[in-house]
Design an enzyme around this catalytic site. Structure first.
Site, short mmCIF file in Angstrom:
data_model
loop_
_atom_site.label_atom_id
_atom_site.label_comp_id
_atom_site.label_asym_id
_atom_site.label_seq_id
_atom_site.Cartn_x
_atom_site.Cartn_y
_atom_site.Cartn_z
N SER A 31 0.66 -1.29 0.13
CA SER A 31 0.02 0.13 0.03
C SER A 31 0.81 1.12 0.15
CB SER A 31 -0.92 -0.02 1.17
OG SER A 31 -0.16 -0.23 2.48
N ASN A 118 -1.94 -2.82 13.10
CA ASN A 118 -3.37 -2.80 13.01
C ASN A 118 -4.09 -1.63 14.00
OD1 ASN A 118 -3.03 -5.16 11.78
ND2 ASN A 118 -4.12 -6.38 13.36
N THR A 163 -42.04 24.29 -9.16
CA THR A 163 -41.93 23.03 -8.74
C THR A 163 -42.20 22.11 -9.61
OG1 THR A 163 -44.28 23.04 -8.54
CG2 THR A 163 -43.18 23.55 -6.46
N HIS A 164 -41.79 20.85 -9.68
CA HIS A 164 -41.66 20.09 -11.07
C HIS A 164 -41.08 20.80 -12.25
CE1 HIS A 164 -45.09 17.78 -9.15
NE2 HIS A 164 -45.35 18.88 -8.59
N SER A 285 -16.06 26.07 -27.38
CA SER A 285 -15.86 24.69 -27.90
C SER A 285 -14.89 24.59 -28.97
CB SER A 285 -17.30 24.54 -28.59
OG SER A 285 -17.15 23.82 -29.67
N LYS A 291 -20.18 29.29 -28.60
CA LYS A 291 -20.39 28.52 -27.61
C LYS A 291 -19.59 28.85 -26.28
CE LYS A 291 -22.25 24.89 -26.62
NZ LYS A 291 -21.81 23.50 -26.93
N ASN A 293 -19.27 27.26 -22.52
CA ASN A 293 -19.66 26.11 -21.78
C ASN A 293 -19.67 26.13 -20.24
OD1 ASN A 293 -20.49 24.79 -23.99
ND2 ASN A 293 -18.29 24.08 -24.41
N GLU A 298 -20.65 21.30 -14.44
CA GLU A 298 -20.71 19.92 -14.95
C GLU A 298 -19.77 19.12 -14.46
OE1 GLU A 298 -22.54 20.59 -19.68
OE2 GLU A 298 -20.31 21.25 -18.93
N TYR A 325 -9.35 -7.27 12.63
CA TYR A 325 -8.36 -6.73 11.40
C TYR A 325 -8.58 -7.76 10.41
CZ TYR A 325 -5.30 -5.06 7.84
OH TYR A 325 -4.87 -4.24 7.14
N GLN A 330 -7.47 -2.60 3.99
CA GLN A 330 -6.28 -1.65 3.20
C GLN A 330 -6.94 -0.71 2.10
OE1 GLN A 330 -2.12 -3.07 2.89
NE2 GLN A 330 -2.51 -3.04 0.93
N LYS A 333 -8.20 3.01 2.29
CA LYS A 333 -7.69 4.43 2.09
C LYS A 333 -7.89 5.08 0.79
CE LYS A 333 -4.78 2.07 5.03
NZ LYS A 333 -5.57 1.44 5.03
#
Ligand code: ARG
Length: 470
Positions: A31, A118, A163-164, A285, A291, A293, A298, A325, A330, A333
């Site tokens: 590790s 441990n 709403t919606h 773009s 464009k 963006n 995003e 343990y 491991q 992490k």
């Protein structure tokens, strides 16, 4: 063949082992490639352990001083880029111990008295996460402050409330942004709650059963700033619920950031045009010259999936493990490191986006709230005040909206005579009550969007967030 820490002669363990590891398995098992992240915590915990061994008379005070000095030297070497563990070290704990033995000879071999990797790894991870929670709290607060400053300057800017994703009722833009400040505050509270449970010391639980060496767990705990120690040694080395809890709290932060991102992406579209993206956080773009963006929101929206995935991964990793343990741990992490990294970077990116990446478009917002039927509820409420039962008023306004839609009118286009023809209770004062500003001001219930109410909330957050810019 590398030089392992345990034998000092071959990459084997105790004398029980005769052959070295298969090289692929050695790499598979290691590790060190990622847990080097815990180096400072490993050194801090080892220093506390060495100190305590001296205080308890397990080693001499002189020996504990020398061990501490050696450990500090390793820190310096690391900072100078001269501490470079390799695969044969397996993990950060062995890497430090190996170097300590190189530096101090036989004395270095005394450090591991009365502890195990441990309890050591559990200690390191908690110390690291505790520090990261504090850093994350600062990042969330920065985002709250950025949202607050935008709220403060937009108390009287109106925006359609949905709403919606259908226009519902106009609201103060400040009210909308303050909703995110509230969510983020609950996120901070949740993380503080988690921090309390992260802040328990497993050190001294040793491999699983405690130790016969006369150690003092409270001493190391207090030197490391832990609030208390785990009462059960098995629990101490098997518990990763703090990692799950932290990832759960982080997943919720990401949900909140992702929702805010989604709104900004919508608002920045041609169709909404509620915000303009500045050049600071938008990209173009490669093909379409017109464009601009919204990459930042995003990406934040997209990165939320990683955090949810790590939460799922941790839960699954733990669910079938017998006490105590298991090497499966491991795997905690990389998940935890990535949750922290993702969360911190997304919070920072969102703060920058709010601070300098977008501008609201007041003219578009004003047009939006004035050109719909989002004052229909207020007509019904008007009739209710005149004693008409709500359901009856609701039906009547519904019919009215239908009629206006077929004639291409808005409610404000109707004359008083037309209103009176619909219901005798309508009077002159109705017309001014239907303007978006009046509609918003009227929502004076606690927590509502009425300007007075929102102003109260702004006052509250102004003092809670301790805004240095004020
Ligand atoms: N690298 C290990 C981990 O991250 C450290 C603990 C190893 N303990 C053991 N008994 N093999 O979990």
């Amino acid at each position: 063949m590398g030089i392992g820490v345990t034998s000092g002669e071959a990459d084997a363990w105790s004398d029980r082992f005769e052959q070295g590891l298969n090289p692929f398995i050695e790499e598979f098992n290691a590790s060190i490639g990622f847990d080097i992240t815990l180096l400072h915590e490993d050194l801090d915990a080892s220093i506390a352990h060495a100190h305590m061994l001296g205080d308890c008379g397990v080693i001499t005070l002189q020996e504990s001083k020398e061990l501490e000095g050696g450990l500090e030297q390793i820190r310096d070497e690391f900072l100078e880029g001269k501490f470079n563990p390799n695969l044969t070290d397996e993990d950060v704990h062995f890497a430090v111990e190996r170097r300590l033995i190189n530096l101090l000879g036989n004395l270095g071999k005394k450090l591991h008295t009365g502890r195990s990797r441990n309890d050591q790894v559990g200690t390191d991870l908690r110390l690291w996460l505790r520090r990261k929670i504090d850093e994350i709290d600062i990042e969330i607060e920065r985002l709250q402050k950025a949202l607050f400053l935008k709220s403060e300057s937009n108390l009287y800017t109106l925006i359609p409330g949905y709403t919606h994703l259908q226009r519902a009722q106009p609201i103060s833009l400040a009210h909308h942004l303050l909703a995110y400040i509230e969510m983020l505050q609950r996120d901070r509270d949740r993380l503080q709650d988690t921090r309390r449970r992260v802040n328990h010391s497993p050190l001294g639980a040793a491999a699983l059963a405690g130790t016969s060496v006369p150690i003092d767990r409270l001493k190391t705990a207090s030197q490391l700033g832990f609030e208390k120690i785990y009462s059960n040694s098995l629990d101490a080395v098997s518990d990763r619920d703090f990692a799950v809890e932290f990832s759960g709290a982080s997943a919720l932060v990401m949900v909140h950031l992702s929702r805010l991102s989604e709104e900004i992406i919508l608002w920045a579209s041609e169709e909404f045009s509620f915000v303009r993206l500045t050049d600071r956080c938008a990209t173009g773009s490669s093909l379409m010259p017109q464009k601009k963006n919204p990459d930042v929101p995003e990406l934040v929206r997209g990165k939320s999936g990683r955090v949810f995935g790590h939460l799922q991964g941790l839960l699954t990793m733990m669910k079938g493990l017998p006490l105590a343990y298991n090497k499966d741990f491991q795997e905690d992490k990389e998940a935890l490191f990535d949750v922290v990294h993702t969360l911190k970077t997304c919070l920072k990116a969102m703060s920058i986006l709010i601070e300098e990446g977008l501008e609201f478009c007041p003219e578009r917002l004003a047009l939006a709230v004035a050109s719909d039927f989002s004052n229909a509820t207020d007509v019904a409420d008007y009739l209710v005040q005149k004693g008409v039962p709500f359901r009856e008023a609701y039906q009547l306004v519904g019919r009215l909206v239908k009629q206006c839609l077929s004639q291409g009118n808005l409610l404000r286009d109707l004359s008083l005579d037309q209103w009176k023809a619909l219901h005798p209770s309508f009077e002159e004062d109705l017309l001014e009550k239907l303007t978006p500003v009046k509609v918003v001001s009227a929502r004076i219930s606690e927590g509502g969007t009425g300007f007075d109410r929102v102003e109260e909330q702004l006052q509250l957050w102004r003092s809670r967030l301790v805004l240095t810019t004020q």
